[in-house]
Design a protein around this motif. Structure first.
Motif, PDB file in Angstrom:
ATOM      1  N   CYS A   6       0.187   0.052  -2.772  1.00  0.00           N
ATOM      2  CA  CYS A   6      -0.009   0.444  -1.306  1.00  0.00           C
ATOM      3  C   CYS A   6       0.377  -0.953  -0.657  1.00  0.00           C
ATOM      4  CB  CYS A   6      -1.562   0.606  -1.264  1.00  0.00           C
ATOM      5  SG  CYS A   6      -2.839  -0.727  -1.851  1.00  0.00           S
ATOM      6  N   CYS A  50      -6.161   1.284  -5.989  1.00  0.00           N
ATOM      7  CA  CYS A  50      -4.828   2.158  -6.821  1.00  0.00           C
ATOM      8  C   CYS A  50      -5.135   1.982  -8.366  1.00  0.00           C
ATOM      9  CB  CYS A  50      -3.735   1.110  -6.374  1.00  0.00           C
ATOM     10  SG  CYS A  50      -3.252   1.263  -4.587  1.00  0.00           S
ATOM     11  N   CYS A  65      -0.612  -5.828  -4.082  1.00  0.00           N
ATOM     12  CA  CYS A  65      -0.460  -4.449  -4.619  1.00  0.00           C
ATOM     13  C   CYS A  65       0.718  -3.675  -4.842  1.00  0.00           C
ATOM     14  CB  CYS A  65      -1.562  -3.425  -4.209  1.00  0.00           C
ATOM     15  SG  CYS A  65      -1.565  -1.942  -4.999  1.00  0.00           S
ATOM     16  N   CYS A 109      -4.187  -2.945  -6.701  1.00  0.00           N
ATOM     17  CA  CYS A 109      -5.702  -3.475  -6.196  1.00  0.00           C
ATOM     18  C   CYS A 109      -6.618  -2.318  -6.947  1.00  0.00           C
ATOM     19  CB  CYS A 109      -5.474  -3.241  -4.427  1.00  0.00           C
ATOM     20  SG  CYS A 109      -5.536  -1.496  -4.054  1.00  0.00           S
TER      21      CYS A 109
HETATM   22 ZN   LIG Z   1      -3.352  -0.559  -3.898  1.00  0.00          ZN
END
Ligand SMILES: [Zn+2]
Length: 128
Positions: free
Chosen positions: A98, A119, A95, A116
């Protein structure tokens, strides 16, 4: 428990998916460019006639639909290109926001995903 990092074989599989997807997008972009050009050409003829052409508004609606789709497909192709670059760089499946692994399930459904699911929901709530 964190998902294990993707193996080279898995990256290769997603790389193939992405390259296939990219080819399909290229075809779509080509077809849409042709259709846009046709609308443009016929609109040129219509406006040479006069602005009360009954087909005018229809043409404009067709144009905005086509150019909207065209823009979406172009944006999608950019996302696929970035995903292919991440495969080459070995960072695919992580991701961008994050740093967690994107679930394999999500990547299979959308190989060009760069966020992801958490997010993606946080940054683009309208899409989910
Ligand atoms: Zn993420």
């Amino acid at each position: 428990m964190p998902t294990a990092t993707m193996t080279a074989a898995q990256r290769k599989t997603f790389g193939q998916l992405l390259r296939t997807e990219r080819e399909e997008l290229d075809q779509q972009i080509l077809a849409l460019s042709g259709e846009l050009q046709e609308v443009l050409d016929s609109r040129g003829e219509a406006s040479a006639d006069d602005e009360h052409d009954p087909e005018g508004p229809t043409m404009t609606a067709e144009w905005s639909t086509l150019s909207g789709v065209h823009g979406d497909v172009l944006a999608h192709r950019d996302a696929v290109d970035r995903a292919i670059a991440r495969i080459d760089a070995g960072t695919y499946g992580t991701c961008l926001r994050c740093g967690q692994q994107i679930s394999r399930e999500r990547l299979r459904a959308r190989p060009s995903a760069d966020l992801c699911i958490d997010c993606a929901r946080a940054t683009e709530p309208h899409r989910y």
